[in-house]
Design a protein around this motif. Structure first.
Motif, PDB file in Angstrom:
ATOM      1  N   ARG A 209     -19.522  23.758  36.065  1.00  0.00           N
ATOM      2  CA  ARG A 209     -19.053  22.658  36.858  1.00  0.00           C
ATOM      3  C   ARG A 209     -19.012  22.652  38.378  1.00  0.00           C
ATOM      4  O   ARG A 209     -19.282  21.693  39.120  1.00  0.00           O
ATOM      5  CB  ARG A 209     -17.513  22.399  36.202  1.00  0.00           C
ATOM      6  CG  ARG A 209     -16.730  21.285  37.038  1.00  0.00           C
ATOM      7  CD  ARG A 209     -15.306  21.093  36.602  1.00  0.00           C
ATOM      8  NE  ARG A 209     -14.532  22.441  36.596  1.00  0.00           N
ATOM      9  CZ  ARG A 209     -14.137  22.767  37.660  1.00  0.00           C
ATOM     10  NH1 ARG A 209     -13.989  21.710  38.944  1.00  0.00           N
ATOM     11  NH2 ARG A 209     -13.246  23.805  37.878  1.00  0.00           N
ATOM     12  N   LEU A 210     -18.458  23.751  38.834  1.00  0.00           N
ATOM     13  CA  LEU A 210     -18.696  24.114  40.254  1.00  0.00           C
ATOM     14  C   LEU A 210     -20.182  23.831  41.071  1.00  0.00           C
ATOM     15  O   LEU A 210     -20.614  23.357  42.026  1.00  0.00           O
ATOM     16  CB  LEU A 210     -18.024  25.547  40.760  1.00  0.00           C
ATOM     17  CG  LEU A 210     -16.557  25.579  40.348  1.00  0.00           C
ATOM     18  CD1 LEU A 210     -15.849  26.915  40.798  1.00  0.00           C
ATOM     19  CD2 LEU A 210     -15.832  24.265  41.065  1.00  0.00           C
ATOM     20  N   ALA A 211     -21.139  24.435  40.042  1.00  0.00           N
ATOM     21  CA  ALA A 211     -22.376  24.440  40.511  1.00  0.00           C
ATOM     22  C   ALA A 211     -22.991  22.960  40.736  1.00  0.00           C
ATOM     23  O   ALA A 211     -23.637  22.774  41.594  1.00  0.00           O
ATOM     24  CB  ALA A 211     -23.483  25.204  39.646  1.00  0.00           C
ATOM     25  N   ALA A 212     -22.672  22.003  39.810  1.00  0.00           N
ATOM     26  CA  ALA A 212     -22.979  20.527  39.812  1.00  0.00           C
ATOM     27  C   ALA A 212     -21.863  20.169  41.237  1.00  0.00           C
ATOM     28  O   ALA A 212     -22.516  19.198  41.990  1.00  0.00           O
ATOM     29  CB  ALA A 212     -22.516  19.946  38.618  1.00  0.00           C
ATOM     30  N   LYS A 213     -20.794  20.290  41.321  1.00  0.00           N
ATOM     31  CA  LYS A 213     -19.897  19.850  42.275  1.00  0.00           C
ATOM     32  C   LYS A 213     -20.420  20.139  43.919  1.00  0.00           C
ATOM     33  O   LYS A 213     -20.569  19.327  44.514  1.00  0.00           O
ATOM     34  CB  LYS A 213     -18.500  20.482  42.303  1.00  0.00           C
ATOM     35  CG  LYS A 213     -17.743  20.174  43.429  1.00  0.00           C
ATOM     36  CD  LYS A 213     -16.479  20.780  43.409  1.00  0.00           C
ATOM     37  CE  LYS A 213     -15.291  20.492  44.323  1.00  0.00           C
ATOM     38  NZ  LYS A 213     -14.100  21.070  44.427  1.00  0.00           N
ATOM     39  N   TYR A 214     -20.911  21.455  43.791  1.00  0.00           N
ATOM     40  CA  TYR A 214     -21.466  21.893  45.229  1.00  0.00           C
ATOM     41  C   TYR A 214     -23.007  21.746  45.258  1.00  0.00           C
ATOM     42  O   TYR A 214     -23.558  22.204  46.342  1.00  0.00           O
ATOM     43  CB  TYR A 214     -21.170  23.369  45.630  1.00  0.00           C
ATOM     44  CG  TYR A 214     -19.621  23.535  45.665  1.00  0.00           C
ATOM     45  CD1 TYR A 214     -19.087  23.199  47.153  1.00  0.00           C
ATOM     46  CD2 TYR A 214     -18.868  23.806  44.751  1.00  0.00           C
ATOM     47  CE1 TYR A 214     -17.615  23.396  47.100  1.00  0.00           C
ATOM     48  CE2 TYR A 214     -17.228  23.972  44.996  1.00  0.00           C
ATOM     49  CZ  TYR A 214     -16.713  23.869  46.365  1.00  0.00           C
ATOM     50  OH  TYR A 214     -15.507  24.041  46.404  1.00  0.00           O
ATOM     51  N   HIS A 215     -23.667  21.267  44.206  1.00  0.00           N
ATOM     52  CA  HIS A 215     -25.190  21.345  44.166  1.00  0.00           C
ATOM     53  C   HIS A 215     -25.704  22.360  44.659  1.00  0.00           C
ATOM     54  O   HIS A 215     -26.805  22.650  45.319  1.00  0.00           O
ATOM     55  CB  HIS A 215     -25.746  19.881  45.294  1.00  0.00           C
ATOM     56  CG  HIS A 215     -25.082  18.690  44.942  1.00  0.00           C
ATOM     57  ND1 HIS A 215     -25.344  18.083  44.086  1.00  0.00           N
ATOM     58  CD2 HIS A 215     -23.948  18.090  45.778  1.00  0.00           C
ATOM     59  CE1 HIS A 215     -24.478  16.906  43.998  1.00  0.00           C
ATOM     60  NE2 HIS A 215     -23.524  16.845  45.146  1.00  0.00           N
ATOM     61  N   ARG A 216     -25.461  23.474  43.787  1.00  0.00           N
ATOM     62  CA  ARG A 216     -25.865  24.667  43.973  1.00  0.00           C
ATOM     63  C   ARG A 216     -26.192  25.350  42.496  1.00  0.00           C
ATOM     64  O   ARG A 216     -25.880  24.936  41.673  1.00  0.00           O
ATOM     65  CB  ARG A 216     -24.813  25.709  44.600  1.00  0.00           C
ATOM     66  CG  ARG A 216     -24.471  25.312  46.086  1.00  0.00           C
ATOM     67  CD  ARG A 216     -25.665  25.540  46.941  1.00  0.00           C
ATOM     68  NE  ARG A 216     -25.472  24.971  48.631  1.00  0.00           N
ATOM     69  CZ  ARG A 216     -25.925  25.225  49.548  1.00  0.00           C
ATOM     70  NH1 ARG A 216     -26.848  26.101  49.486  1.00  0.00           N
ATOM     71  NH2 ARG A 216     -25.695  24.624  50.794  1.00  0.00           N
ATOM     72  N   SER A 217     -26.731  26.496  42.738  1.00  0.00           N
ATOM     73  CA  SER A 217     -27.032  27.269  41.190  1.00  0.00           C
ATOM     74  C   SER A 217     -25.731  27.998  40.890  1.00  0.00           C
ATOM     75  O   SER A 217     -24.971  28.309  41.705  1.00  0.00           O
ATOM     76  CB  SER A 217     -28.002  28.206  41.429  1.00  0.00           C
ATOM     77  OG  SER A 217     -27.721  29.571  42.241  1.00  0.00           O
TER      78      SER A 217
END
Length: 303
Positions: A209-217
Motif C-alpha cells: 500500500r505504501l509503495a503505491a502511495k509513494y510510487h516506489r518499489s
C-alpha cells in the motif's frame, strides 16, 4: 540536486563514521560478488559487507580492486566489513583466520570486523582476539552479529572494548525491539541484515500500500524506513538495476503515520537463529555445521 543516501554516515561509539546504506553479498558466488561490488562502487556505494561464511571474500576483494580502478577512488574511500567464521572462533584461530581474510580480500586492513555468530564457549575468546586486532590498528572498528541481549551483556561484562555494531536480522516482520533497548543503553549501533525480509515483507499489504502511495518499489519503502529509523542497512543484490534502485531513497520521506504503520508489523519472526546451528543445538540433525556454505566457489574462482 538531492544528496544520495550513499554519502550519509553515522558516527560509531569509537568515533569512526560508517556509511548508512551499503551492499550485502550473502548467497552470492565469487563471480557474482565480484561483478556486484564493482557495479556498486561505480554507482556510489561505499559500504561493502561480506563474510568468510559466505564463501565469496575473494570475489569481493576482486570487485573492490576493479571498482577502485574504474572510479579512481582510493581504499580509504571505502568501508569494508567482514566477519569471523563460526569454525574459526577462539583467540589464536581468529588471529590466524584474519590473516587469511586479508589475503582473500587483497586488503591491508578491514574497516569493521564482526563476530558472525556467538558460538557457545568461544565468543569471549574470539572477542579478545578482535580487541587485539583493534589495538594493533589492523581493523578500524569491531563489533558483533546475531547477539541477543544475554550474550551481549555477557560480552560487555567480561571484555573491555564495547562493540560498535550488532548486525541483526532486521526487517518490518522482525524488529528486535527489546534488544534495541539493550544496545541503545550501551551505545551500540544496529545494522540490518536481510533488511527486505524476503517475500513475506515485500508482499505485506501495508508495504505494498505504501509503495503505491509513494510510487516506489516495496524494497525502497522498507529501506527508506530503515534510514528514517537510523538503522544501517545492507540490502543484497547482484543485479545492477536493483543495486541502483536500492540506493534511490533520498528524494522522498515516509510520513510519521507510515513509519508507525511499519513498526506495527513486527511479528518477532526470525528466519535464522541459534537452534539452526550445530554449535548451539548438536542434537538437531538439520542443524548447520561449521563449514563455508554450499555456494562457496573459492577453489574454482579465478579473476
Amino acid at each position: 540536486m538531492t544528496e544520495s543516501v550513499l554519502t550519509q554516515r553515522l558516527t560509531l561509539n569509537n568515533g569512526v563514521s560508517m556509511p548508512r546504506v551499503g551492499l550485502g553479498v550473502w548467497k552470492a558466488s565469487n563471480t557474482d560478488a565480484d561483478h556486484a561490488v564493482t557495479q556498486a562502487i561505480q554507482h556510489g556505494y561505499r559500504l561493502i559487507d561480506t563474510a568468510k561464511q559466505y564463501g565469496n571474500q575473494a570475489g569481493v576483494g576482486a570487485g573492490i580492486r576493479t571498482g577502485l580502478l574504474k572510479t579512481g577512488l582510493n581504499r580509504k574511500d571505502l568501508f569494508v566489513t567482514t566477519k569471523v567464521y563460526n569454525g574459526d572462533q577462539g583467540y589464536d584461530s581468529t588471529l590466524r583466520a584474519f590473516d587469511q581474510t586479508l589475503k582473500q580480500l587483497q586488503l591491508h586492513y578491514v574497516d569493521l570486523y564482526l563476530i558472525h555468530w556467538p558460538v557457545d564457549g568461544h565468543y569471549i575468546d574470539t572477542w579478545r582476539a578482535l580487541e587485539q586486532l583493534y589495538r594493533n590498528g589492523q581493523v578500524r572498528a569491531i563489533g558483533v552479529s546475531n547477539f541477543d541481549s544475554d550474550r551481549l551483556n555477557d560480552l560487555l561484562d567480561k571484555t573491555t572494548v564495547t562493540p560498535v555494531i550488532n548486525q541483526m536480522e532486521f526487517n518490518p516482520l522482525n524488529q528486535e525491539k527489546d534488544l534495541r533497548q539493550t544496545m541503545q543503553l550501551a551505545g551500540i549501533q544496529l545494522e540490518a541484515w536481510s533488511p527486505l525480509g524476503g517475500g513475506a515483507a515485500l508482499n505485506n499489504p501495508v508495504v505494498t500500500r505504501l509503495a503505491a502511495k509513494y510510487h516506489r518499489s516495496a524494497a525502497q519503502i522498507i529501506l527508506r524506513w530503515d534510514y528514517q529509523e537510523n538503522i544501517i542497512t545492507i540490502p543484497k543484490s547482484v543485479h545492477e538495476q536493483r543495486i541502483v534502485e536500492n540506493s534511490q531513497l533520498a528524494d522522498f520521506t515516509l510520513a510519521p503515520e507510515d513509519v508507525v504503520a511499519l513498526r506495527n508489523l513486527d511479528q518477532e519472526k526470525r528466519g535464522l537463529w541459534y537452534d539452526d546451528f550445530a554449535w548451539h543445538n548438536p542434537t538437531n540433525p538439520q542443524a548447520m555445521k561449521d563449514f563455508v556454505s554450499e555456494w562457496d566457489d573459492t577453489a574454482t574462482y579465478q579473476k
